[in-house]
Design a protein around this motif. Sequence first.
Motif, PDB file in Angstrom:
ATOM      1  N   GLY A 181       0.839  -1.198   0.000  1.00  0.00           N
ATOM      2  CA  GLY A 181       0.000   0.000   0.000  1.00  0.00           C
ATOM      3  C   GLY A 181       0.873   1.247   0.000  1.00  0.00           C
TER       4      GLY A 181
ATOM      5  N   HIS B  37      -1.999  -5.005  -2.567  1.00  0.00           N
ATOM      6  CA  HIS B  37      -2.306  -4.568  -1.200  1.00  0.00           C
ATOM      7  C   HIS B  37      -3.739  -4.966  -0.829  1.00  0.00           C
ATOM      8  CE1 HIS B  37      -2.945  -1.655   2.085  1.00  0.00           C
ATOM      9  NE2 HIS B  37      -3.916  -1.113   1.378  1.00  0.00           N
TER      10      HIS B  37
ATOM     11  N   LEU C  92       1.112   4.268  -2.743  1.00  0.00           N
ATOM     12  CA  LEU C  92       0.911   5.679  -2.416  1.00  0.00           C
ATOM     13  C   LEU C  92       2.143   6.506  -2.805  1.00  0.00           C
ATOM     14  CD1 LEU C  92      -1.087   7.651  -1.226  1.00  0.00           C
ATOM     15  CD2 LEU C  92      -0.086   7.267   1.011  1.00  0.00           C
TER      16      LEU C  92
HETATM   17  C1  HEM Z   1       0.673   3.988   3.235  1.00  0.00           C
HETATM   18  C2  HEM Z   1      -0.222   3.447   2.532  1.00  0.00           C
HETATM   19  C3  HEM Z   1      -1.326   2.522   2.962  1.00  0.00           C
HETATM   20  C4  HEM Z   1      -1.593   1.907   4.151  1.00  0.00           C
HETATM   21  C5  HEM Z   1      -0.806   1.955   5.443  1.00  0.00           C
HETATM   22  C6  HEM Z   1      -2.817   1.140   3.990  1.00  0.00           C
HETATM   23  C7  HEM Z   1      -3.430   0.367   4.973  1.00  0.00           C
HETATM   24  C8  HEM Z   1      -4.541  -0.404   4.766  1.00  0.00           C
HETATM   25  C9  HEM Z   1      -5.146  -1.246   5.748  1.00  0.00           C
HETATM   26  C10 HEM Z   1      -4.662  -1.426   7.168  1.00  0.00           C
HETATM   27  C11 HEM Z   1      -6.197  -1.853   5.186  1.00  0.00           C
HETATM   28  C12 HEM Z   1      -7.119  -2.835   5.838  1.00  0.00           C
HETATM   29  C13 HEM Z   1      -8.308  -2.089   6.340  1.00  0.00           C
HETATM   30  C14 HEM Z   1      -8.971  -2.892   7.354  1.00  0.00           C
HETATM   31  O1  HEM Z   1      -9.670  -3.831   6.995  1.00  0.00           O
HETATM   32  O2  HEM Z   1      -8.790  -2.554   8.521  1.00  0.00           O
HETATM   33  C15 HEM Z   1      -6.290  -1.404   3.845  1.00  0.00           C
HETATM   34  C16 HEM Z   1      -7.254  -1.800   2.975  1.00  0.00           C
HETATM   35  C17 HEM Z   1      -7.343  -1.333   1.683  1.00  0.00           C
HETATM   36  N1  HEM Z   1      -6.516  -0.413   1.079  1.00  0.00           N
HETATM   37 FE1  HEM Z   1      -4.905   0.459   1.894  1.00  0.00          FE
HETATM   38  N2  HEM Z   1      -3.256   1.329   2.703  1.00  0.00           N
HETATM   39  C18 HEM Z   1      -2.383   2.149   2.049  1.00  0.00           C
HETATM   40  C19 HEM Z   1      -2.459   2.594   0.750  1.00  0.00           C
HETATM   41  C20 HEM Z   1      -3.471   2.261  -0.118  1.00  0.00           C
HETATM   42  C21 HEM Z   1      -3.582   2.767  -1.463  1.00  0.00           C
HETATM   43  C22 HEM Z   1      -2.618   3.728  -2.125  1.00  0.00           C
HETATM   44  C23 HEM Z   1      -4.721   2.198  -1.992  1.00  0.00           C
HETATM   45  C24 HEM Z   1      -5.349   2.367  -3.344  1.00  0.00           C
HETATM   46  C25 HEM Z   1      -5.110   3.237  -4.211  1.00  0.00           C
HETATM   47  C26 HEM Z   1      -5.291   1.350  -0.977  1.00  0.00           C
HETATM   48  C27 HEM Z   1      -6.418   0.600  -1.151  1.00  0.00           C
HETATM   49  C28 HEM Z   1      -6.959  -0.235  -0.207  1.00  0.00           C
HETATM   50  C29 HEM Z   1      -8.123  -1.065  -0.446  1.00  0.00           C
HETATM   51  C30 HEM Z   1      -8.907  -1.174  -1.730  1.00  0.00           C
HETATM   52  C31 HEM Z   1      -8.364  -1.746   0.747  1.00  0.00           C
HETATM   53  C32 HEM Z   1      -9.476  -2.761   1.013  1.00  0.00           C
HETATM   54  C33 HEM Z   1     -10.676  -2.090   1.593  1.00  0.00           C
HETATM   55  C34 HEM Z   1     -11.768  -3.076   1.817  1.00  0.00           C
HETATM   56  O3  HEM Z   1     -11.601  -3.946   2.670  1.00  0.00           O
HETATM   57  O4  HEM Z   1     -12.786  -2.971   1.148  1.00  0.00           O
HETATM   58  N3  HEM Z   1      -4.515   1.412   0.148  1.00  0.00           N
HETATM   59  N4  HEM Z   1      -5.257  -0.512   3.602  1.00  0.00           N
END
Ligand code: HEM
Lengths: 200, 325
Positions: free
Chosen positions: A116, A159, A120
């Motif tokens: 992720g 991710h 970013l």
């Molecule tokens: C520093 C960058 C990032 C961190 C630390 C991060 C962290 C997380 C975490 C912890 C989750 C799990 C959420 C949960 O179920 O508690 C998650 C889900 C997700 N993240 Fe990230 N994320 C980052 C960047 C991104 C970026 C850049 C994108 C897309 C452009 C993205 C798209 C998603 C998607 C689609 C999910 C799934 C949501 C769902 O369960 O429907 N993330 N992210």
Amino acid sequence: MLRLRMPLFRLLVFAGALLPFALLVMDAFGGRLGPDPGERLTERLGLLAFQCLLVTLFMTPLSRWTGSPVWIRVRRMLGLFAFFYAVLHLLAFLQFVIGWEDLWVAFTKRPYIVFGTIALLLMCPLAITSTRGMMRRLGRSWKPLHRLIYPALVFAWLHFLWQARSDVGEMMAYAVIAIVLLVVRVYWFGWRTLVPLRRA
Amino acid sequence: MLIKKRPSWALNHSEVTPESVFRSRRRFMAGLAATAVAGSLLPRFSVAAPAPVQGQSLPFTPMPDFSTDEEKTPFRDVTHYNNFYEFGTGKEDPSRYAGEMVVDPWSVTVEGECDRPGTYSIDDLVKPLDYEERIYRLRCVEAWSMVIPWIGIPLADLIKRFEPNSRAKYVYFETLQDPEHMRGQRSVFSTIDWPYREGLRMDEAMNELSFMAFGLYGKALPKQNGAPMRLVVPWKYGFKSIKSIVRIRFQETQPETSWNMIAPQEYGFYSNVNPEVDHPRWSQKRERRLPSSLLSTNWIDTRKFNGYGEQVAHLYKGMDLKKYY
Ligand code: HEM
């Protein structure tokens, strides 16, 4: 006539892209995010960021199919929305999911967080160079630079996939859309146009 | 007199039923093996506990010694924020779709290393016993937790009646498999090999904390919480507390358990709550006690064995809990 319609169209797209954010804020204030609202907020923002990326990538095929350039004119704005949601997603994660603790471990040892973060980071230069001034300054390098959106999409998807607990159906559905969006480009412009940072 | 070494949880038969009655029943039972009436022959101890009926109140005795006085998580949250992947992976999916599950009639198959195998109705299982209310903490492996008033019976009391033999080292549990009524089981992208499976070591199952719940908040279990009967093992991560149980098997070898089958490096067989052992994808040091809010996340420090060390730590004496996570 066209001159008048374009700003209106941009306004509509802007409102459309901001609408999910408004709904999210309303749900938050209305207490409709459930007993673990921070987690829910993080999820919805992440999904919005990813969906915005896909919508952004849909503009080029749309303009080819409709023969209209209006789609290209809202493409940068949609990309910025993807960045906007991704940054909020990161902040929500820091505040509600890990509470600003064990940051080093989270960002180095947990592969899905690393993916992720890479996604970013790849989006950052695109957001910074999205202004008209920057476009002019970068000239012919602007396009190759902005092809970083393809690896960003791939890392964001990894991710997304990696945080799945058991059912990956949703991720597969999004993968199909993403693959179609990439394959049509290869078909129209050749695979070289998918390679970032390289002048075609 | 023949002295056979028996595990401590196995009651002497004579404590339960006069030897002669037991023997004659045993002979009779053999003739009836694998028929559906086994349960009606079980001894009746006390006032009959009514079988749980959806939405109805259950009589119970509060058990303050087994209850925390922490603030309870509201009924609405307990019943609308669930992990029950048989109905989808979203937290609201179970409350939305579990209504499709058929819980009446319900039967539980008891098999393996025990003297009273058979197919039991819920009525057979609960009638001889009294319901207790125990307010336990529930710590999910996803780093959130709740406090829930369960209605049920000590698992040990239930198990003793099946008379596990000395080869019974583990007890295995299985959730209903019914894709027609459980939409999560119809998903082709699920990595869970249905039915959902869980298991405990026999001494864990016989521990005084292990509980078989038939209700919560004074009422029969809502379907999304695992109606009509589910396990509650409060010192382990929530996924060990298997829902909607249809099979109980006593066995000599460690059973395969669903999450361990999917990702053995993330979910061990034991899965005791332990802040010192992180899940590979997140920390287990703290938990969000639900309901949480955006203004105050309600973080609390996670306690080893979810704070039940006094009752269960002895079960793991000498074991490296970093290895047997
Ligand atoms: C520093 C960058 C990032 C961190 C630390 C991060 C962290 C997380 C975490 C912890 C989750 C799990 C959420 C949960 O179920 O508690 C998650 C889900 C997700 N993240 Fe990230 N994320 C980052 C960047 C991104 C970026 C850049 C994108 C897309 C452009 C993205 C798209 C998603 C998607 C689609 C999910 C799934 C949501 C769902 O369960 O429907 N993330 N992210």
